[in-house]
Structures are given as structure tokens and as C-alpha cells.
Design a protein around this motif. Sequence first.
Motif, PDB file in Angstrom:
ATOM      1  N   TYR A   6     -33.708 -20.940 -48.855  1.00 33.06           N
ATOM      2  CA  TYR A   6     -35.136 -20.630 -48.662  1.00 33.06           C
ATOM      3  C   TYR A   6     -35.340 -19.890 -47.338  1.00 33.06           C
ATOM      4  CZ  TYR A   6     -40.135 -21.443 -47.890  1.00 33.06           C
ATOM      5  OH  TYR A   6     -41.463 -21.267 -47.629  1.00 33.06           O
ATOM      6  N   ILE A   7     -34.703 -20.409 -46.285  1.00 31.86           N
ATOM      7  CA  ILE A   7     -34.840 -19.786 -44.965  1.00 31.86           C
ATOM      8  C   ILE A   7     -34.226 -18.393 -44.961  1.00 31.86           C
ATOM      9  CG2 ILE A   7     -34.187 -19.945 -42.528  1.00 31.86           C
ATOM     10  CD1 ILE A   7     -34.166 -22.990 -42.869  1.00 31.86           C
ATOM     11  N   GLU A   8     -33.008 -18.278 -45.500  1.00 32.56           N
ATOM     12  CA  GLU A   8     -32.294 -17.000 -45.470  1.00 32.56           C
ATOM     13  C   GLU A   8     -33.036 -15.904 -46.242  1.00 32.56           C
ATOM     14  OE1 GLU A   8     -28.553 -18.240 -46.970  1.00 32.56           O
ATOM     15  OE2 GLU A   8     -27.998 -19.308 -45.120  1.00 32.56           O
ATOM     16  N   VAL A   9     -33.538 -16.248 -47.426  1.00 35.28           N
ATOM     17  CA  VAL A   9     -34.253 -15.258 -48.247  1.00 35.28           C
ATOM     18  C   VAL A   9     -35.568 -14.861 -47.588  1.00 35.28           C
ATOM     19  CG1 VAL A   9     -35.454 -14.915 -50.444  1.00 35.28           C
ATOM     20  CG2 VAL A   9     -33.193 -15.967 -50.419  1.00 35.28           C
ATOM     21  N   THR A  10     -36.299 -15.855 -47.072  1.00 33.40           N
ATOM     22  CA  THR A  10     -37.588 -15.567 -46.433  1.00 33.40           C
ATOM     23  C   THR A  10     -37.401 -14.741 -45.162  1.00 33.40           C
ATOM     24  OG1 THR A  10     -38.413 -17.681 -47.281  1.00 33.40           O
ATOM     25  CG2 THR A  10     -39.745 -16.589 -45.623  1.00 33.40           C
ATOM     26  N   GLU A  11     -36.389 -15.082 -44.365  1.00 38.16           N
ATOM     27  CA  GLU A  11     -36.139 -14.316 -43.140  1.00 38.16           C
ATOM     28  C   GLU A  11     -35.773 -12.869 -43.470  1.00 38.16           C
ATOM     29  OE1 GLU A  11     -33.395 -14.253 -39.087  1.00 38.16           O
ATOM     30  OE2 GLU A  11     -33.283 -15.985 -40.434  1.00 38.16           O
ATOM     31  N   GLU A  12     -34.918 -12.682 -44.465  1.00 38.81           N
ATOM     32  CA  GLU A  12     -34.530 -11.320 -44.861  1.00 38.81           C
ATOM     33  C   GLU A  12     -35.757 -10.525 -45.323  1.00 38.81           C
ATOM     34  OE1 GLU A  12     -31.486  -9.055 -47.962  1.00 38.81           O
ATOM     35  OE2 GLU A  12     -31.438 -11.234 -47.782  1.00 38.81           O
ATOM     36  N   ILE A  14     -39.038 -10.982 -44.517  1.00 37.78           N
ATOM     37  CA  ILE A  14     -39.992 -10.602 -43.462  1.00 37.78           C
ATOM     38  C   ILE A  14     -39.409  -9.528 -42.541  1.00 37.78           C
ATOM     39  CG2 ILE A  14     -41.239 -12.808 -43.553  1.00 37.78           C
ATOM     40  CD1 ILE A  14     -39.885 -13.628 -40.959  1.00 37.78           C
ATOM     41  N   ARG A  15     -38.100  -9.547 -42.346  1.00 37.27           N
ATOM     42  CA  ARG A  15     -37.483  -8.488 -41.532  1.00 37.27           C
ATOM     43  C   ARG A  15     -37.566  -7.147 -42.269  1.00 37.27           C
ATOM     44  NH1 ARG A  15     -34.958 -10.306 -36.941  1.00 37.27           N
ATOM     45  NH2 ARG A  15     -34.380 -12.525 -36.862  1.00 37.27           N
ATOM     46  N   ASP A  16     -37.351  -7.162 -43.599  1.00 38.94           N
ATOM     47  CA  ASP A  16     -37.470  -5.931 -44.395  1.00 38.94           C
ATOM     48  C   ASP A  16     -38.896  -5.388 -44.362  1.00 38.94           C
ATOM     49  OD1 ASP A  16     -34.823  -6.022 -45.057  1.00 38.94           O
ATOM     50  OD2 ASP A  16     -35.118  -6.870 -47.065  1.00 38.94           O
ATOM     51  N   LEU A  17     -39.864  -6.307 -44.225  1.00 31.90           N
ATOM     52  CA  LEU A  17     -41.275  -5.902 -44.191  1.00 31.90           C
ATOM     53  C   LEU A  17     -41.719  -5.432 -42.809  1.00 31.90           C
ATOM     54  CD1 LEU A  17     -42.781  -8.733 -46.423  1.00 31.90           C
ATOM     55  CD2 LEU A  17     -42.636  -6.311 -47.016  1.00 31.90           C
ATOM     56  N   GLY A  18     -40.799  -5.464 -41.856  1.00 26.32           N
ATOM     57  CA  GLY A  18     -41.123  -4.952 -40.521  1.00 26.32           C
ATOM     58  C   GLY A  18     -41.782  -5.944 -39.594  1.00 26.32           C
ATOM     59  N   VAL A  19     -41.701  -7.235 -39.925  1.00 27.09           N
ATOM     60  CA  VAL A  19     -42.290  -8.249 -39.042  1.00 27.09           C
ATOM     61  C   VAL A  19     -41.480  -8.321 -37.750  1.00 27.09           C
ATOM     62  CG1 VAL A  19     -42.812 -10.707 -38.773  1.00 27.09           C
ATOM     63  CG2 VAL A  19     -43.182  -9.579 -40.979  1.00 27.09           C
ATOM     64  N   ASN A  20     -42.167  -8.352 -36.621  1.00 29.02           N
ATOM     65  CA  ASN A  20     -41.510  -8.445 -35.315  1.00 29.02           C
ATOM     66  C   ASN A  20     -41.166  -9.906 -35.038  1.00 29.02           C
ATOM     67  OD1 ASN A  20     -40.644  -8.194 -32.688  1.00 29.02           O
ATOM     68  ND2 ASN A  20     -42.683  -7.851 -31.829  1.00 29.02           N
ATOM     69  N   VAL A  21     -39.895 -10.258 -35.224  1.00 24.63           N
ATOM     70  CA  VAL A  21     -39.441 -11.640 -35.044  1.00 24.63           C
ATOM     71  C   VAL A  21     -38.862 -11.796 -33.633  1.00 24.63           C
ATOM     72  CG1 VAL A  21     -37.877 -13.441 -35.845  1.00 24.63           C
ATOM     73  CG2 VAL A  21     -38.917 -11.873 -37.495  1.00 24.63           C
ATOM     74  N   ARG A  22     -39.446 -12.704 -32.854  1.00 26.11           N
ATOM     75  CA  ARG A  22     -38.979 -12.935 -31.480  1.00 26.11           C
ATOM     76  C   ARG A  22     -38.529 -14.388 -31.350  1.00 26.11           C
ATOM     77  NH1 ARG A  22     -43.688 -10.454 -27.688  1.00 26.11           N
ATOM     78  NH2 ARG A  22     -42.120 -10.936 -26.086  1.00 26.11           N
TER      79      ARG A  22
END
Length: 267
Positions: A24-30, A32-40
Motif C-alpha cells: 500500500y505504501i509503495e504503490v501510493t508513494e510511487e 504521488i511522486r509520478d503526480l509531481g507531489v513535492n515529498v520532503r
Amino acid sequence: KENVLGGKVVAASKPPHKETFMNYIEVTEETIRDLGVNVRLSIEVTEKLIEEIKPDYVFVATGSNPIIPPIDGIDNTNVLEAEEVLHADKDKINDILKGDILIIGGGIVGLETAEYLISKLLPDVYYQDFKAKYIPEKLMPQLSIKPDEIKLVLPNKKIPKITVAEMTKKIGRGLGGYKWIMTKELKTLGVDLRKNTKVISIKENEVDLQTEKNGTEKVNVNTVILAAGYKPKGKELVDFLEKIGINYDIIGDAKEVRKIMDAHDDA
């Protein structure tokens, strides 16, 4: 604030048979990163950061903190939080399993922590027992399993004692229909599940318990693990958002401590 995404779901993926929670975490993280979310990562949201970013809207998803019961000796070095145990490396787990263990709290987290420790202490017995319980005998030939291979064989050597102490009259609250399976399994593998039991004090190698039947009782314990529940955190941030007039919503455990799907539905 942490150096990985996922919050409590990371710890929830550690007990046996729940490893796929990490998917769940891995798919969701991938995603949001593909969608251009700025993850800090490794950054705490402070008043100063809010003032720098100047957001139009804030979602407070700060999660929850463990409840620390007011017990004499709760700050001792032999007291750990359940998440510390679930995140611990192999050497730390081996150290914990050298002596007797008391888990304070008999809800989902407490029982799953006990199950996790048993799976490390008796891996062959634990997983052998799992097959014996869950694979119907008629399917065994198709899976190339011989019935005599999965008989429960308990070790004949002395092993550390694991005790779970629950204050209320119910062990396994929140587990639903899985409760009887887990409690039976833990009892079979030697875990002492005690309800209506309160921890009065914690010492270096001993705890004082109070029970309805026996009154005060001293029990030898080397490690105490806290699994007494969680409480929402992030009030200071919400108070600051109120003060400066930024619109916000509170979601997940920060709003109310519940289950994974409740936090998912909030989001």
C-alpha cells in the motif's frame, strides 16, 4: 517528520502475515511522486515552516503518539514502546528474547507484538503451527504437504516467558472474528494472556501486578513493552493554524485513532 513515508502502516506491516501492507505504501508513494507531489522527508512542520510556505489550505495528518500509562518505573531503561520493538533490528530483537517479557495492553497492537516476538523466538514452530491451522487436510496432497510434517512440536528447552497484561475484561478488542484464532495460537505457543490485570510498578527485573483473583503479584520480567493504545497528536499545529487564520482539515489518527481504512477514507 520521519525519513520514510507510511506512518503507523510501516509498523503494522511487521507482524506475521501482514507484510503486504507495505505494498500500500509503495504503490501510493510511487503514484504521488509520478503526480509531481513535492515529498520532503526528515522535516518537522513548525510555525516557521508554515510561515515560509504560506499554504492556502493545510491537511493535518500528523498521526498519533503512544499512550504512556502513569505507572511507577515507566521511564526505566527496560521499558520499550511496541513500535520500537517492531522496528528493531535483529540484534535488538535477540537481546529482548534473552529474558522474560511483559506486554502492557491486550488489544490489536499488544497481541500482534506478542505474535511477532513468538515468530522470531520459535520460527519453525510458529509457521508449522500456522500451516496446521489454516490448510485443510484435503488440500494437503495438492500442496505436497504430509500431515505428519505439520504436527505441532513444542520445544523441550526452556524459553523466555511472554505475558500480556490487559486492564479490561476483554483480550483482543478490535480484532473481530480473527480474535479467537490469534488468542488460541498465542496460548498454544505459551503466551500468558491475562485480563483484568493492572501493572502497579516496574523494576529492573520485576513488575508488580494487581489482579481481581490474586491481589498483588510479583512477576519476574526483563523487558516491558508498552502497547496501551494511542492518542492524536498535532494540537499545537492546529492551534497555530487557527491563530493565523489558515483553513485546514484534520485527517487520520490526528483526528481520531482508528484503523487504516478509516484514515484512507478520510484522505
